[in-house]
Design a protein around this motif. Sequence first.
Motif, PDB file in Angstrom:
ATOM      1  N   GLU A   1      27.289 119.069   0.061  1.00  0.00           N
ATOM      2  CA  GLU A   1      26.062 118.258   0.079  1.00  0.00           C
ATOM      3  C   GLU A   1      25.099 118.772   1.142  1.00  0.00           C
ATOM      4  O   GLU A   1      23.884 118.874   0.915  1.00  0.00           O
ATOM      5  CB  GLU A   1      26.392 116.801   0.398  1.00  0.00           C
TER       6      GLU A   1
ATOM      7  N   ARG B   1      25.671 104.788  -8.520  1.00  0.00           N
ATOM      8  CA  ARG B   1      26.137 105.821  -7.592  1.00  0.00           C
ATOM      9  C   ARG B   1      26.718 106.980  -8.389  1.00  0.00           C
ATOM     10  O   ARG B   1      27.205 106.784  -9.511  1.00  0.00           O
ATOM     11  CB  ARG B   1      27.240 105.255  -6.689  1.00  0.00           C
ATOM     12  N   PRO B   2      26.746 108.197  -7.814  1.00  0.00           N
ATOM     13  CA  PRO B   2      27.283 109.352  -8.551  1.00  0.00           C
ATOM     14  C   PRO B   2      28.697 109.117  -9.077  1.00  0.00           C
ATOM     15  O   PRO B   2      29.041 109.596 -10.151  1.00  0.00           O
ATOM     16  CB  PRO B   2      27.274 110.460  -7.508  1.00  0.00           C
ATOM     17  N   GLY B   3      29.474 108.364  -8.312  1.00  0.00           N
ATOM     18  CA  GLY B   3      30.846 108.105  -8.735  1.00  0.00           C
ATOM     19  C   GLY B   3      30.916 107.337 -10.040  1.00  0.00           C
ATOM     20  O   GLY B   3      31.975 107.293 -10.677  1.00  0.00           O
TER      21      GLY B   3
ATOM     22  N   ALA C   1      28.275 122.999  -9.052  1.00  0.00           N
ATOM     23  CA  ALA C   1      28.657 121.633  -8.664  1.00  0.00           C
ATOM     24  C   ALA C   1      27.366 120.933  -8.254  1.00  0.00           C
ATOM     25  O   ALA C   1      26.516 121.525  -7.590  1.00  0.00           O
ATOM     26  CB  ALA C   1      29.630 121.674  -7.493  1.00  0.00           C
ATOM     27  N   HIS C   2      27.227 119.723  -8.662  1.00  0.00           N
ATOM     28  CA  HIS C   2      25.946 119.037  -8.454  1.00  0.00           C
ATOM     29  C   HIS C   2      25.681 118.679  -7.002  1.00  0.00           C
ATOM     30  O   HIS C   2      24.567 118.567  -6.573  1.00  0.00           O
ATOM     31  CB  HIS C   2      25.902 117.765  -9.311  1.00  0.00           C
ATOM     32  N   HIS C   3      26.766 118.493  -6.224  1.00  0.00           N
ATOM     33  CA  HIS C   3      26.639 118.149  -4.809  1.00  0.00           C
ATOM     34  C   HIS C   3      25.742 116.943  -4.561  1.00  0.00           C
ATOM     35  O   HIS C   3      24.882 116.951  -3.677  1.00  0.00           O
ATOM     36  CB  HIS C   3      26.133 119.334  -3.994  1.00  0.00           C
ATOM     37  N   LEU C   4      25.943 115.916  -5.370  1.00  0.00           N
ATOM     38  CA  LEU C   4      25.195 114.674  -5.124  1.00  0.00           C
ATOM     39  C   LEU C   4      25.840 113.942  -3.943  1.00  0.00           C
ATOM     40  O   LEU C   4      27.050 114.072  -3.711  1.00  0.00           O
ATOM     41  CB  LEU C   4      25.223 113.777  -6.364  1.00  0.00           C
ATOM     42  N   LEU C   5      25.038 113.167  -3.237  1.00  0.00           N
ATOM     43  CA  LEU C   5      25.581 112.386  -2.120  1.00  0.00           C
ATOM     44  C   LEU C   5      26.209 111.117  -2.675  1.00  0.00           C
ATOM     45  O   LEU C   5      25.502 110.295  -3.278  1.00  0.00           O
ATOM     46  CB  LEU C   5      24.459 112.016  -1.132  1.00  0.00           C
ATOM     47  N   PRO C   6      27.510 110.958  -2.526  1.00  0.00           N
ATOM     48  CA  PRO C   6      28.170 109.829  -3.180  1.00  0.00           C
ATOM     49  C   PRO C   6      27.719 108.483  -2.623  1.00  0.00           C
ATOM     50  O   PRO C   6      27.847 107.462  -3.287  1.00  0.00           O
ATOM     51  CB  PRO C   6      29.649 110.075  -2.906  1.00  0.00           C
ATOM     52  N   GLN C   7      27.218 108.499  -1.379  1.00  0.00           N
ATOM     53  CA  GLN C   7      26.829 107.226  -0.786  1.00  0.00           C
ATOM     54  C   GLN C   7      25.444 106.771  -1.244  1.00  0.00           C
ATOM     55  O   GLN C   7      25.029 105.660  -0.946  1.00  0.00           O
ATOM     56  CB  GLN C   7      26.869 107.320   0.757  1.00  0.00           C
ATOM     57  N   CYS C   8      24.700 107.672  -1.904  1.00  0.00           N
ATOM     58  CA  CYS C   8      23.335 107.335  -2.325  1.00  0.00           C
ATOM     59  C   CYS C   8      23.297 107.056  -3.823  1.00  0.00           C
ATOM     60  O   CYS C   8      24.112 107.561  -4.601  1.00  0.00           O
ATOM     61  CB  CYS C   8      22.390 108.497  -2.011  1.00  0.00           C
TER      62      CYS C   8
ATOM     63  N   GLU D   1      31.161 128.781  -4.472  1.00  0.00           N
ATOM     64  CA  GLU D   1      31.353 128.372  -5.842  1.00  0.00           C
ATOM     65  C   GLU D   1      31.051 129.513  -6.804  1.00  0.00           C
ATOM     66  O   GLU D   1      31.169 129.387  -7.976  1.00  0.00           O
ATOM     67  CB  GLU D   1      30.469 127.173  -6.167  1.00  0.00           C
TER      68      GLU D   1
ATOM     69  N   ILE E   1      33.955 106.852  -3.639  1.00  0.00           N
ATOM     70  CA  ILE E   1      34.008 106.262  -2.303  1.00  0.00           C
ATOM     71  C   ILE E   1      34.160 104.765  -2.422  1.00  0.00           C
ATOM     72  O   ILE E   1      33.740 104.162  -3.404  1.00  0.00           O
ATOM     73  CB  ILE E   1      32.757 106.603  -1.459  1.00  0.00           C
TER      74      ILE E   1
ATOM     75  N   GLU F   1      18.034 107.696  -5.120  1.00  0.00           N
ATOM     76  CA  GLU F   1      17.999 108.222  -3.744  1.00  0.00           C
ATOM     77  C   GLU F   1      18.384 109.697  -3.719  1.00  0.00           C
ATOM     78  O   GLU F   1      17.826 110.487  -2.948  1.00  0.00           O
ATOM     79  CB  GLU F   1      18.928 107.405  -2.850  1.00  0.00           C
TER      80      GLU F   1
ATOM     81  N   LEU G   1      33.695 112.150  -4.851  1.00  0.00           N
ATOM     82  CA  LEU G   1      32.641 111.217  -5.229  1.00  0.00           C
ATOM     83  C   LEU G   1      33.050 109.753  -5.168  1.00  0.00           C
ATOM     84  O   LEU G   1      32.230 108.881  -4.963  1.00  0.00           O
ATOM     85  CB  LEU G   1      32.157 111.527  -6.650  1.00  0.00           C
TER      86      LEU G   1
ATOM     87  N   PHE H   1      13.918 104.556   1.201  1.00  0.00           N
ATOM     88  CA  PHE H   1      14.773 105.708   1.450  1.00  0.00           C
ATOM     89  C   PHE H   1      14.121 106.619   2.484  1.00  0.00           C
ATOM     90  O   PHE H   1      13.079 107.226   2.241  1.00  0.00           O
ATOM     91  CB  PHE H   1      14.996 106.448   0.127  1.00  0.00           C
TER      92      PHE H   1
END
Lengths: 237, 1102
Positions: free
Chosen positions: B1012, A149-151, A102-109, B1102, B642, A113, B640, B711
């Motif tokens: 994350e 964004r990742p989304g 799973a990439h685990h990207l930060l959805p808010q960034c 995972e 949001i 970023e 993801l 950033f």
Amino acid sequence: MSEQSDSAALMELEGVGKVYAPPAGGAPVSVLRGIDLRIAAGESVAIVGPSGSGKSTLLNILGTLDRPSEGRVRLNGEDLAALDDEQLARIRSRRIGFIFQAHHLLPQCSVLENVLLPTLVPGLSASGAEARAKELLGKVGLSERIGHRPGELSGGECQRVAVVRALINQPAAVLADEPTGALDGEHADRLADLLVELNRDLGVTLVAVTHAPALAARMGRVLELRGGQLRPVDRTS
Amino acid sequence: MNFATLVRRSLRYHGRAQAGVMLGAAVGSAVLVGALLVGDSVRYTLKQMAAARLGPVDFALVGGDRLFREGLSANLARATEGRAAPVLLVPGTAARSDGAARANRVQVLGTDWRFWDLSQTPDPFDSKPHPFAAPVPEVVWLNERLAAHLRANVGDEVVLRVQKPSLFSRDAPLAPEEDSSVALRLKVGAVAGDAQFGRFGLQASQVAPFTAFVPLRLLQTKLDAPRRANLLLLDADGLTLDRVQAALAESWSLDDAGLSVRETPSGGWELRSAHVFFDAAVRDAALGVKTSPVPRGVLTYLVNEIRFGEHTVPYSMVAALEGDPAPADLRPDEIVVNAWLAEDLGCKPGDTITLAYFVVGPMRTLVEESAEFKVRAIVPLAGAAADASLMPDFPGLKDSTSCREWDPGFPLKVDKIRDRDEDYWDAHKGTPKAFISLAAGRSLWQSRFGDLTAVRYDGENSAEDLDAALRARLSPALVGLTFEAVAERAARASAEALDFGPLFLGFSFFLIVSALLLLGLLFGFALERRTEEIGILLALGFPRTWVRRMLLTEGAAVALLGGVLGAAAGAAYARAMLYGLSTAWKDAVGTGTLYYHAEPLTWVLGLSVSTALAVSSVAFVLRRQSRRSARELLSHGAGLAIASNVGASWLTWGVALGGICGAAALALGFWGRRDPAAAGAFFGAGALLLSSGIAGCGLALRGLGSSGARFTLIRLALLGMARRPGRSLATVGLLASGTFLVAAVGAFRLDADQGAQERHSGTGGFTFYGESAFAVVHDLSSEDGRRMYALDDEFMADVSWAPFRLQPGDEASCLNLNRAQAPQVLGAPVQALAGREAFAFAEVMPGRAAAGSPWTLLEAEEPDGAIPAIVDQNSLLWALGKQVGQTLTLTNERGQTFTVRVVAALAPSVLQGSVILSEQAFMKQYPSVSGYRIFLVDAPFNRQDALLAYLSRQLQDTGMDLTPAARRLAEFNAVQNTYLSTFQVLGGLGLVLGSLGLGVVVLRNVFERRGELGVMRAVGFPSAVLGKVVLGEHAALLSAGLGCGLCAAALAVWPALHGSTSAWPVSLLITLAAVWLLGLLVTWAATRAALSGEPLAALRQE
């Protein structure tokens, strides 16, 4: 059993074993047993094996995310056993990049970023990081998506961002744990291409744990973990 | 395997996660049940106090100044087959013999074995009839409150000063001026607790009066009232008030009403009254007796001077009557003089002589008036003209041995009294020197006390016949003897008392909401951890409603269990609240004694409601969570997506800008004002600022999400806040609203010192409020009044008094927890109050707005004959349960009911607790009330301390309790302020709970982001840095919430803070600081817990 490359070793395992105590009690489970492994700089290695054989454990030990129950782990000849967690974290931030299933990207960034995230680790110089990030994103075909964004990305794109994130601090090695596991066939192939290309072009050592034969086939060396022992796979057969 | 088994297994497996839900339900239930139990306990306490106050007494005959026969008690006990006790109850003061402590307004009770029998206490005075005359012990029992106040122990000596009851009103013409109080120096025999009637009192109050019990015989002797009582207590279970009144009508005698039938020198009979003057009821009954010849009225009066030309005769009795010695055709302008007077004046028939006499105005002001009469005849000093018994028993005259000893209630000019006058007194006592017609006499000397001093029956009647005829025409009620159903009244007073259950529910509102919120958060958190389980159930084909029902059943079971545990803890919560009410919040209840009590129904009700609320919270959370599809729930990438917007931006901008503009407009519009409207406006401005602040935070969160900024770790933390903007905004909003609510109620904190010198304030601009134990009949603002109490003219030059008459009753103020059944009534000096436009009015009855001060409405006539009344708004709403324009039914001193209409309500003032009538209207209903007992004193504020010491000393004999008006107002305000403090403390606890909720939010956020965070840890972020990032995000939310609420609250309470002597309560600031620190601590602990242990477990899974 020793698996070693002929070149100077970047990573070296010597007699590494890992034993887990079951949470409900009972006899300890030995996952890795007396593993010796040398991985040279710039090499690409695939580790395969059945589920539960300890592939990810081995990768985590290589990546200093986990400690062995026995044996030694060396990085560039430095024995890591004496280092504490924070020192290991420092080593990871400078010399190792990770790619997970799973990439685990930060959805808010944003994409950019997310790529720059590892440069925020205290003590690292962030100079030139943004330019490098853009360059790497360009290499993986995401120049147009750096503000997204990742989304707003597909699964394959997210995983490509995760690959760039792993490379941003110019690590000596990138460890990938089932990098294509969450992707469909086409995206998996494209990611495999990318990893091989980066290994070749940037000279980054690549160690990938995978179930995917296609990805394993593209690595320079394939090792199989079975019964806690590591042995080379005969690629001629 | 079935539904129940699955639920049971889930409960067991997820027990730890559900423990938090159970805790939330338990806290909600504990607070809710506890609040209701506080209500139970206060009600129970008031009932217990009523029982302790009255014991088995069902009815009381309160005579006041009317002294009836002690034997009436035995008559009534027989007639009702009950138990009766005669008591002599007089107001008094008590002081330690060393003068170190003093109590005014003490009720002194003369009691004997019959009283103690009612309380099942051994007779402390050994007063049962004894075959041999036993000495009356000179001891006093003090009740606990008085003993504590005087710091008196058994064996100590105390001095009681009591006022002699007087049937002859001290306001009446010719009432003596002499000090009518008596001092008793007695040893304290014991201290009476509640079990010994120590709480005895006729007024419903949770505060025991100061009470001193003395032997009945002793008090009767000291007060010169042998075998008399003025309070009769009756234990007559099962009898109605009408039946008891009927028994009284059978048992009473004329003597009980102060009436007596005496033989006249001419062999006839006459009816006389100990009141001297006959009031209308007695007059009509006396004149209505059928006799032949018809009864004759007599009015004898003391005139200051009889003048003919240069000749004067001082201080003479003149009788106004019909018949001998006045001719039947005596005209109103004619007078018959006796020979002694004619000789002294040198007058003869046909001459005109002048009578000069005093009439008594309000506050015993003496006005000398005169009238001219033509001498009709001169009669010899013999026969009917020599009847000394025509002079009534004026207390200041009848037993005097010389004219110079007279005490006629005004300063005698003794130099005018000649030896000749003394000789006349020696020989003929009060034999009238002149006679006028009854009509003329009535027109000159009638007063509110009556217009006859005797009724004579000249025919051949027997005293017994007359007695019977008079009793037949009078009833005990007509002469002021009526029973009151005190037990029933006490039961009503406690049953209708302020219900502390809903009150504490209100105070605990935020705490309950916080508990439910915490419950919802924890349940949501527990659900999130079971996302995949739910997804799999749905994927397996279980209907969504089935899954929801399963989870709801689990949640309901946990809520019920938590509710049961919480209900048990509710008892502890209630006890803690009662402890608070008995100590720190004592001002709200005025008593340190509150008994814990729980009604079974309260447990059931509280548990049901709290469980229903908890289940509703669970259902609400479930409804939100169970909307997600199986695919979503099973998908790893679900997190993801949001939200990028916080509501519609135009609306958010509108609220943010509109709120701040509105707040500024309101604040500027009411800037500098400190009236209630300004308090409301600033509260509104604060609320607008709060909305604006929360909307601003929403905009800020939205802005944080936009890219472009460099950033950094700080930006990373800010982006973390914007990750779940809805959740972040909800956290900020809830903390801000809670802080605002808790802090801004301070806007309604009342400050008695603010504007205390202004006439429209709650003090009316008066410096002191005074209440005397004994009636003061003189105008203390006048020279005469000052002379009576040796008040220095110069020192008192700029001091004036506004006196009120007082009919004691239940205090109808917020200091009395009981519902006032018979409120105390004041007769107010309307013109004095209107003239200075004293006090502010909260409301005036529509259509009654007077051109001048609303005080003048008291003198207007109501179309339906109701008497206009003014009541303090708090008393009206809370103690009487009425509104302006509504009517109250009161009982006058004859036991008749009369209606008053509340024409205006005073803003919170020192006059709280009473129904205020005009003095004129008051006297019509309570004509026998002598003098004044309530005083508002206008005096320079800068001499307050010196005047307080001086006046307290000089007026000591009146038992004057003088209090700075601002302090009295502060005592009333303390109730509201204490309620606010209670709300703030409980609200603060709610905020503490809210900050625990923030911890749950942190855990949820970290749990949601564990992958994350694991990556960040993997790429080399030290755990301390990750902790700082997470802590920083949530600390910022916490600070934004508290800061936003606090700023808005600061604006809301600005008028209360600015220029006021009171500051924001330190406790509130400490509470908020504690909430902030606790929030940080909880956030830190939650962050640490979330990041500790196996930080990379999420990756390994995972």
